[in-house]
Design an enzyme around this catalytic site. Structure first.
Site, mmCIF file in Angstrom:
data_model
loop_
_atom_site.group_PDB
_atom_site.id
_atom_site.type_symbol
_atom_site.label_atom_id
_atom_site.label_comp_id
_atom_site.label_asym_id
_atom_site.label_seq_id
_atom_site.Cartn_x
_atom_site.Cartn_y
_atom_site.Cartn_z
ATOM 1 N N LYS A 1 0.848 -1.182 0.063
ATOM 2 C CA LYS A 1 -0.095 -0.258 0.006
ATOM 3 C C LYS A 1 0.890 1.212 -0.030
ATOM 4 O O LYS A 1 1.856 1.317 0.603
ATOM 5 C CB LYS A 1 -0.670 0.120 1.330
ATOM 6 C CG LYS A 1 -2.210 0.825 1.196
ATOM 7 C CD LYS A 1 -3.096 0.531 0.003
ATOM 8 C CE LYS A 1 -4.371 1.041 0.254
ATOM 9 N NZ LYS A 1 -5.418 0.573 -0.766
ATOM 10 N N THR B 1 -3.944 -5.021 0.660
ATOM 11 C CA THR B 1 -3.280 -3.809 0.688
ATOM 12 C C THR B 1 -4.019 -2.972 1.674
ATOM 13 O O THR B 1 -3.471 -2.060 2.723
ATOM 14 C CB THR B 1 -2.947 -2.981 -0.301
ATOM 15 O OG1 THR B 1 -4.318 -2.822 -1.227
ATOM 16 C CG2 THR B 1 -2.098 -4.009 -1.202
ATOM 17 N N PHE C 1 34.091 28.148 -10.414
ATOM 18 C CA PHE C 1 34.464 26.839 -11.287
ATOM 19 C C PHE C 1 35.509 27.468 -12.384
ATOM 20 O O PHE C 1 34.895 27.993 -13.393
ATOM 21 C CB PHE C 1 32.997 26.401 -11.807
ATOM 22 C CG PHE C 1 33.356 25.197 -12.499
ATOM 23 C CD1 PHE C 1 33.708 24.100 -11.999
ATOM 24 C CD2 PHE C 1 32.733 25.025 -13.831
ATOM 25 C CE1 PHE C 1 33.541 22.712 -12.683
ATOM 26 C CE2 PHE C 1 32.795 23.941 -14.435
ATOM 27 C CZ PHE C 1 33.171 22.599 -13.894
ATOM 28 N N ARG D 1 30.784 33.191 -8.333
ATOM 29 C CA ARG D 1 29.526 32.967 -9.103
ATOM 30 C C ARG D 1 28.526 32.471 -7.988
ATOM 31 O O ARG D 1 28.779 32.412 -6.884
ATOM 32 C CB ARG D 1 29.472 31.725 -10.052
ATOM 33 C CG ARG D 1 29.883 30.411 -9.357
ATOM 34 C CD ARG D 1 29.790 29.366 -10.204
ATOM 35 N NE ARG D 1 30.168 28.003 -9.612
ATOM 36 C CZ ARG D 1 29.949 26.830 -10.240
ATOM 37 N NH1 ARG D 1 29.397 26.849 -11.242
ATOM 38 N NH2 ARG D 1 30.152 25.879 -9.264
ATOM 39 N N VAL E 1 31.163 22.315 -7.269
ATOM 40 C CA VAL E 1 30.044 21.344 -6.297
ATOM 41 C C VAL E 1 30.566 20.264 -5.644
ATOM 42 O O VAL E 1 30.434 19.658 -4.699
ATOM 43 C CB VAL E 1 28.887 21.159 -7.442
ATOM 44 C CG1 VAL E 1 27.838 20.323 -6.527
ATOM 45 C CG2 VAL E 1 28.406 22.675 -7.787
ATOM 46 N N GLN E 2 31.433 19.430 -6.643
ATOM 47 C CA GLN E 2 32.235 18.260 -6.237
ATOM 48 C C GLN E 2 32.853 18.391 -5.089
ATOM 49 O O GLN E 2 32.702 17.459 -4.176
ATOM 50 C CB GLN E 2 33.137 17.882 -7.455
ATOM 51 C CG GLN E 2 32.197 17.279 -8.767
ATOM 52 C CD GLN E 2 32.004 18.195 -9.574
ATOM 53 O OE1 GLN E 2 31.905 19.636 -9.351
ATOM 54 N NE2 GLN E 2 31.775 17.972 -10.958
ATOM 55 N N ASN F 1 22.712 21.589 -10.339
ATOM 56 C CA ASN F 1 22.905 23.065 -10.322
ATOM 57 C C ASN F 1 22.030 23.611 -10.502
ATOM 58 O O ASN F 1 21.021 23.543 -11.592
ATOM 59 C CB ASN F 1 23.900 23.355 -11.428
ATOM 60 C CG ASN F 1 25.365 23.324 -11.106
ATOM 61 O OD1 ASN F 1 25.907 23.538 -9.738
ATOM 62 N ND2 ASN F 1 26.090 22.711 -11.879
ATOM 63 N N HIS G 1 21.134 27.136 -11.884
ATOM 64 C CA HIS G 1 21.887 28.471 -12.538
ATOM 65 C C HIS G 1 21.242 29.664 -12.321
ATOM 66 O O HIS G 1 19.949 29.726 -12.631
ATOM 67 C CB HIS G 1 22.066 27.971 -13.762
ATOM 68 C CG HIS G 1 22.942 26.916 -14.059
ATOM 69 N ND1 HIS G 1 24.171 26.736 -13.503
ATOM 70 C CD2 HIS G 1 23.016 25.503 -14.507
ATOM 71 C CE1 HIS G 1 24.715 25.664 -13.978
ATOM 72 N NE2 HIS G 1 24.015 24.887 -14.424
#
Length: 296
Positions: A13, A58, A160, A177, A224-225, A251, A253
């Site tokens: 369910k 269910t 970046f 940024r 970001v990594q 991202n 942006h």
């Protein structure tokens, strides 16, 4: 002549919604949940023969959610999921596996005149908490917890640069940024002897800490990594009961609008008016786990 074998099956369910109110005199606490259950039976005759005699309906699974919430209350999503798994496996001898997913709705107690209100709440969807409990007959439960829809943004201290420069590149280096993302994370525990609420808040706080940094100067993110990796490392350092964590950071942006083309009313430089771009977007994912260090 071909023969066939069912190699995986489950039924259950989905979307069972529940509000549980804990009443301690004038002070009330609430948990609003959405619960989904999946059972795997020892027999496949419901599929192969149309014989329903082993099926725990269910609708019965839905009723179980309500009845166990009434009987035991709801402390954390993880504990309630474990409770349901154990119930199905102990009540029905022919249920081999149980999986329960729980999503917790983000209600918080209202502040009124500097005090926490006794019985009034506000919906504050900073992030959505969820978990999955899995258990097999005569086994121990495994717990995966997580959060989703945690949207964050910072206006500087993000860059970046120095990425592959080939014939296909059009994106320039960005030394400063806007960094924005909507975070999804899930993690696995090595034990069920955990303060799940404390652990979940520790993970959420670690994510925000690594993203934002100190209030006055922030923290630099070269990618970001790298931010993702440092967050996962802090989580494993902070919560020893977590042995695996995965994060997904798409991202979101924000691009400076080019106002220089408006000859008479435009601006040669613009870093204050930005256009949100939802698609396409980068999507960064990684998982971190503990490794055993051999002792020589």
């Amino acid at each position: 002549m071909s023969t066939y074998k069912i190699v995986d099956d489950a039924y259950g369910k989905s979307g069972v919604k529940l509000l549980h109110i804990k009443r301690d005199g004038p002070v009330h606490s609430i948990r609003e949940l959405e619960v989904s259950s999946q059972l795997t039976l020892s027999s496949k005759k419901d599929y192969t023969e149309g014989d329903n005699s082993d099926i725990v309906a269910t609708d019965s699974q839905k009723n179980t959610v309500y009845l166990l919430a009434k009987k035991h209350g709801v402390n954390s999503p993880e504990e309630f999921a474990i409770l349901l798994c154990r119930h199905y496996l102990s009540t029905y001898a022919h249920v081999l596996k149980a999986q329960v997913q729980v999503e917790l709705y983000p209600w918080q107690r209202i502040d009124a005149d500097g005090k926490k209100h006794n019985h009034a709440f506000v919906f504050t969807p900073v992030a959505t908490r969820f978990c999955t409990a899995r258990m097999e007959k005569n086994g121990i439960p495994t717990i995966e917890s997580g959060l989703k829809d945690l949207r964050v943004l910072k206006t500087t201290q993000s860059a970046f640069v120095n990425f592959v420069n080939d014939d296909y590149r059009s994106l320039p280096d960005a030394s400063d940024r806007v960094f924005s993302t909507v975070i999804t994370s899930r993690w696995e525990y090595s034990t069920v002897n955990v303060d799940f609420c404390k652990a979940w808040n520790t993970v959420k706080d670690a994510i925000i800490q690594v993203f934002a940094g100190p209030a006055d100067k922030g923290i630099y993110s070269p990618s970001v990594q790298n931010t993702l990796h440092l967050t996962e490392k802090l989580v494993l350092d902070s919560v020893p009961e977590i042995n695996y964590i995965e994060m997904i950071l798409p991202n979101k942006h924000y691009i400076n609008v080019d106002l220089s083309k408006f000859k008479n009313v435009g601006f040669a430089h613009n870093d204050t008016v930005l256009q949100p771009l939802d698609k396409p977007s980068g999507n960064i994912r990684a998982a971190l786990t503990r490794t055993l260090v051999s002792k020589l």
